[in-house]
Design a protein around this motif. Sequence first.
Motif, PDB file in Angstrom:
ATOM      1  N   GLY A 127      -7.990   8.999  10.495  1.00 48.53           N
ATOM      2  CA  GLY A 127      -8.442   7.684  10.943  1.00 48.53           C
ATOM      3  C   GLY A 127      -9.676   7.741  11.818  1.00 48.53           C
ATOM      4  N   SER A 128      -9.725   8.633  12.782  1.00 51.12           N
ATOM      5  CA  SER A 128     -10.886   8.724  13.658  1.00 51.12           C
ATOM      6  C   SER A 128     -12.097   9.268  12.909  1.00 51.12           C
ATOM      7  CB  SER A 128     -10.570   9.598  14.877  1.00 51.12           C
ATOM      8  OG  SER A 128     -10.134  10.883  14.484  1.00 51.12           O
ATOM      9  N   MET A 133      -5.018   6.282   9.366  1.00 46.39           N
ATOM     10  CA  MET A 133      -4.132   6.604  10.478  1.00 46.39           C
ATOM     11  C   MET A 133      -4.576   7.896  11.148  1.00 46.39           C
ATOM     12  SD  MET A 133      -0.447   5.758   8.748  1.00 46.39           S
ATOM     13  CE  MET A 133      -0.215   4.263   7.784  1.00 46.39           C
ATOM     14  N   LYS A 134      -4.124   8.079  12.366  1.00 44.90           N
ATOM     15  CA  LYS A 134      -4.360   9.324  13.094  1.00 44.90           C
ATOM     16  C   LYS A 134      -3.100   9.602  13.899  1.00 44.90           C
ATOM     17  CE  LYS A 134      -7.148  12.730  14.180  1.00 44.90           C
ATOM     18  NZ  LYS A 134      -7.718  13.637  13.162  1.00 44.90           N
ATOM     19  N   TYR A 135      -2.076  10.096  13.204  1.00 47.38           N
ATOM     20  CA  TYR A 135      -0.780  10.309  13.831  1.00 47.38           C
ATOM     21  C   TYR A 135      -0.842  11.421  14.871  1.00 47.38           C
ATOM     22  CZ  TYR A 135       1.984   7.397  10.628  1.00 47.38           C
ATOM     23  OH  TYR A 135       2.537   6.356   9.938  1.00 47.38           O
ATOM     24  N   LYS A 136      -0.212  11.161  16.003  1.00 47.79           N
ATOM     25  CA  LYS A 136      -0.026  12.198  17.014  1.00 47.79           C
ATOM     26  C   LYS A 136       1.469  12.427  17.171  1.00 47.79           C
ATOM     27  CE  LYS A 136      -1.371  13.654  21.657  1.00 47.79           C
ATOM     28  NZ  LYS A 136      -2.146  14.801  21.132  1.00 47.79           N
ATOM     29  N   LEU A 137       1.912  13.642  16.870  1.00 51.47           N
ATOM     30  CA  LEU A 137       3.310  14.029  17.041  1.00 51.47           C
ATOM     31  C   LEU A 137       3.343  15.304  17.866  1.00 51.47           C
ATOM     32  CD1 LEU A 137       4.699  13.379  13.443  1.00 51.47           C
ATOM     33  CD2 LEU A 137       5.083  11.989  15.483  1.00 51.47           C
ATOM     34  N   LEU A 138       3.968  15.209  19.049  1.00 49.20           N
ATOM     35  CA  LEU A 138       3.960  16.307  20.010  1.00 49.20           C
ATOM     36  C   LEU A 138       2.509  16.674  20.340  1.00 49.20           C
ATOM     37  CD1 LEU A 138       6.915  18.420  18.563  1.00 49.20           C
ATOM     38  CD2 LEU A 138       6.954  16.860  20.522  1.00 49.20           C
ATOM     39  N   PHE A 139       2.082  17.892  20.018  1.00 50.75           N
ATOM     40  CA  PHE A 139       0.720  18.300  20.355  1.00 50.75           C
ATOM     41  C   PHE A 139      -0.206  18.318  19.140  1.00 50.75           C
ATOM     42  CE2 PHE A 139       3.681  20.492  23.253  1.00 50.75           C
ATOM     43  CZ  PHE A 139       3.274  19.910  24.459  1.00 50.75           C
ATOM     44  N   VAL A 168     -15.889  -0.581  11.949  1.00 51.50           N
ATOM     45  CA  VAL A 168     -15.122  -1.491  12.800  1.00 51.50           C
ATOM     46  C   VAL A 168     -13.674  -1.570  12.341  1.00 51.50           C
ATOM     47  CG1 VAL A 168     -14.820  -3.948  13.377  1.00 51.50           C
ATOM     48  CG2 VAL A 168     -17.074  -2.870  13.604  1.00 51.50           C
ATOM     49  N   HIS A 169     -13.467  -1.643  11.040  1.00 54.96           N
ATOM     50  CA  HIS A 169     -12.109  -1.681  10.488  1.00 54.96           C
ATOM     51  C   HIS A 169     -11.294  -0.480  10.973  1.00 54.96           C
ATOM     52  CE1 HIS A 169      -9.015  -2.286   7.268  1.00 54.96           C
ATOM     53  NE2 HIS A 169      -8.859  -0.988   7.496  1.00 54.96           N
ATOM     54  N   HIS A 170     -11.874   0.697  10.873  1.00 53.25           N
ATOM     55  CA  HIS A 170     -11.126   1.898  11.230  1.00 53.25           C
ATOM     56  C   HIS A 170     -10.882   1.988  12.738  1.00 53.25           C
ATOM     57  CE1 HIS A 170     -10.790   3.655   7.270  1.00 53.25           C
ATOM     58  NE2 HIS A 170     -12.060   3.355   7.040  1.00 53.25           N
ATOM     59  N   LEU A 171     -11.801   1.491  13.551  1.00 48.56           N
ATOM     60  CA  LEU A 171     -11.555   1.465  14.984  1.00 48.56           C
ATOM     61  C   LEU A 171     -10.452   0.466  15.309  1.00 48.56           C
ATOM     62  CD1 LEU A 171     -12.674   2.908  17.498  1.00 48.56           C
ATOM     63  CD2 LEU A 171     -14.060   0.855  17.927  1.00 48.56           C
ATOM     64  N   GLU A 172     -10.444  -0.668  14.625  1.00 45.37           N
ATOM     65  CA  GLU A 172      -9.359  -1.636  14.809  1.00 45.37           C
ATOM     66  C   GLU A 172      -8.018  -1.007  14.449  1.00 45.37           C
ATOM     67  OE1 GLU A 172     -12.019  -5.694  13.985  1.00 45.37           O
ATOM     68  OE2 GLU A 172     -10.694  -4.909  12.410  1.00 45.37           O
ATOM     69  N   ASP A 173      -7.978  -0.275  13.357  1.00 45.18           N
ATOM     70  CA  ASP A 173      -6.738   0.400  12.961  1.00 45.18           C
ATOM     71  C   ASP A 173      -6.247   1.352  14.055  1.00 45.18           C
ATOM     72  OD1 ASP A 173      -6.421  -0.840  10.550  1.00 45.18           O
ATOM     73  OD2 ASP A 173      -7.018   0.867   9.318  1.00 45.18           O
ATOM     74  N   LEU A 174      -7.172   2.059  14.689  1.00 46.85           N
ATOM     75  CA  LEU A 174      -6.792   3.048  15.690  1.00 46.85           C
ATOM     76  C   LEU A 174      -6.209   2.418  16.947  1.00 46.85           C
ATOM     77  CD1 LEU A 174      -9.778   5.547  15.403  1.00 46.85           C
ATOM     78  CD2 LEU A 174      -7.415   5.935  14.665  1.00 46.85           C
ATOM     79  N   SER A 175      -6.394   1.122  17.137  1.00 45.31           N
ATOM     80  CA  SER A 175      -5.819   0.454  18.308  1.00 45.31           C
ATOM     81  C   SER A 175      -4.369   0.059  18.088  1.00 45.31           C
ATOM     82  CB  SER A 175      -6.635  -0.801  18.660  1.00 45.31           C
ATOM     83  OG  SER A 175      -6.406  -1.842  17.712  1.00 45.31           O
ATOM     84  N   MET A 176      -3.894   0.103  16.841  1.00 43.92           N
ATOM     85  CA  MET A 176      -2.541  -0.331  16.515  1.00 43.92           C
ATOM     86  C   MET A 176      -1.541   0.799  16.751  1.00 43.92           C
ATOM     87  SD  MET A 176      -2.892  -3.458  15.607  1.00 43.92           S
ATOM     88  CE  MET A 176      -1.431  -3.912  14.681  1.00 43.92           C
ATOM     89  N   PRO A 177      -0.455   0.530  17.452  1.00 43.16           N
ATOM     90  CA  PRO A 177       0.506   1.594  17.766  1.00 43.16           C
ATOM     91  C   PRO A 177       0.963   2.392  16.552  1.00 43.16           C
ATOM     92  CG  PRO A 177       1.015  -0.350  19.059  1.00 43.16           C
ATOM     93  CD  PRO A 177      -0.102  -0.736  18.127  1.00 43.16           C
ATOM     94  N   HIS A 222      -0.442   3.006  13.815  1.00 44.29           N
ATOM     95  CA  HIS A 222      -1.458   3.824  13.160  1.00 44.29           C
ATOM     96  C   HIS A 222      -1.669   5.135  13.907  1.00 44.29           C
ATOM     97  CE1 HIS A 222      -3.313   1.388   9.879  1.00 44.29           C
ATOM     98  NE2 HIS A 222      -2.607   0.452  10.488  1.00 44.29           N
ATOM     99  N   ASN A 223      -1.029   5.248  15.067  1.00 42.92           N
ATOM    100  CA  ASN A 223      -1.146   6.460  15.876  1.00 42.92           C
ATOM    101  C   ASN A 223       0.110   7.311  15.859  1.00 42.92           C
ATOM    102  OD1 ASN A 223      -3.844   6.339  17.514  1.00 42.92           O
ATOM    103  ND2 ASN A 223      -3.070   4.252  17.472  1.00 42.92           N
ATOM    104  N   ALA A 224       1.222   6.728  15.486  1.00 41.08           N
ATOM    105  CA  ALA A 224       2.482   7.460  15.318  1.00 41.08           C
ATOM    106  C   ALA A 224       3.419   6.561  14.523  1.00 41.08           C
ATOM    107  CB  ALA A 224       3.102   7.818  16.671  1.00 41.08           C
ATOM    108  N   PRO A 225       4.261   7.142  13.671  1.00 35.53           N
ATOM    109  CA  PRO A 225       5.141   6.310  12.843  1.00 35.53           C
ATOM    110  C   PRO A 225       6.270   5.652  13.621  1.00 35.53           C
ATOM    111  CG  PRO A 225       5.571   8.640  12.465  1.00 35.53           C
ATOM    112  CD  PRO A 225       4.350   8.569  13.332  1.00 35.53           C
ATOM    113  N   GLY A 226       6.527   6.109  14.842  1.00 33.79           N
ATOM    114  CA  GLY A 226       7.605   5.553  15.647  1.00 33.79           C
ATOM    115  C   GLY A 226       7.923   6.491  16.788  1.00 33.79           C
ATOM    116  N   ARG A 227       9.002   6.208  17.497  1.00 37.84           N
ATOM    117  CA  ARG A 227       9.444   7.100  18.563  1.00 37.84           C
ATOM    118  C   ARG A 227       9.918   8.425  17.957  1.00 37.84           C
ATOM    119  NH1 ARG A 227      13.707   3.096  20.929  1.00 37.84           N
ATOM    120  NH2 ARG A 227      13.563   2.419  18.759  1.00 37.84           N
TER     121      ARG A 227
END
Length: 321
Positions: free
Chosen positions: A142-143, A130-136, A173-182, A184-189
Motif C-alpha cells: 500500500g505505501s 493494504m500495508k498490513y502490520k503484524l507484530l514486527f 491520493v487514493h492509496h494514501l486514503e487507504d492507508l488511513s483506514m484501520p 488496511h493496516n491490519a486485518p483485525g486484532r
Amino acid sequence: MRRLAVASFLLLVVMAFSWSAHETLTYLIVKSALPNANELIQITPYSYEEKRIYNTERLVLDDICGRFVSNFVPAWAKFYPPDPTPIGGRVPVWQVLTVYSVEPDLGMDEGLNLSKLQSIIGNSQGVRHMKYKLLFFDFFEGSESFLYFVEMSREAFRKGDRYWGYRFLARAVHHLEDLSMPYHNAPGRLGDVLESLLWNRNKGMELAYRHFSYDEYLAYLLYLKDEETVKAIVEAQPKRTRNLRELIQRVRLLGLRKLYDVDKMFETVYPGLDKVLSWNDFEASTERLKGLKNITVQIMEEFSCYLKGFLLDFLAQVGEM
C-alpha cells in the motif's frame, strides 16, 4: 472499441466498490485546500511507460469526466461531487483529482499474480492497497503504491503534462486514503487474526465483513453529509511532514492506533457479523454507533490535515502553486 471500453468501465463502477466514497472525501479536501482547484486544464492522451503491470481489461485510460459520478454514486446518497462535462476538452483540477481518486478500486490491480500471500486476502488488488502490520512485520504494498504514483505524477508534471500529473496524483491520493483506514493496516486484532489463520475460517470471514462494513460506514457518513464529519474534513488545517516516508508513517498510525477500538465496536454492536453492512443497517444503529462515529471523525480530521499539507507541498514542488 474505445466507446465499448469506456462503457465497460462505467459498468464495473456500478458493480464493484461502488460505495467507497473516495471521490467525495477527495472532493471535500481538495476544494477546501487548493487555491487552484477551479483552474481548467487540457485533457491529454496517455503516453507513459510504466514499471507496473495492470489488468488491461479493467484499465481505461480515456477521460471519463462528465460520465462518472452519475454511474457511480448510490441512489440513496444525498451529497456527492458534481461531475460536469468537459468544456473544449478542458476540466478543472478538482474534477480530475475527484474522479480519478476512485480509479485504483475499479479493477486495474485485480486478476494479477503479485504476491505468494495474496491468496490469504483473496485477490491481488489488496496487495497494492493494504500495508498490513503484524507484530514486527509489514506485508503488501500500500505505501509503495502511494510512492509509485507520486513519482509518476512528478514525471508527468516534468513533461508539462498537467492532466496526467493530476490524474496520477489522484491515484496516489487514493492509496494514501487507504492507508488511513484501520483495516488496511491490519486485518483485525492479533488474537482474531491468529484464530482465523489457524483453525477458524469463519472468523476470517467475519474480519473481512468488518473491513468492508467500515469502508461502507465512512461512505454512509459522507454521502448523507453528516455535518460533524464534513466539518472536520473541510476545516482541517494543513499539517506538514519532513518527507513522504514520515507522511506514510503518520497516516498509517492513524488507522493502527484506532484498530482495536473500531474492531471492538463492531464486535459489540454486530456480534458474529455475516454480511457487509449497508446504510440501512447503520441508520438502524445510530445510537449504538456514536462511539464508532467519533473515532471515524477523529481519523478523518487528522488525515485531512496530512493530505492537505502533502498536496500543497507537492504541488509547490512541481510548479503548480
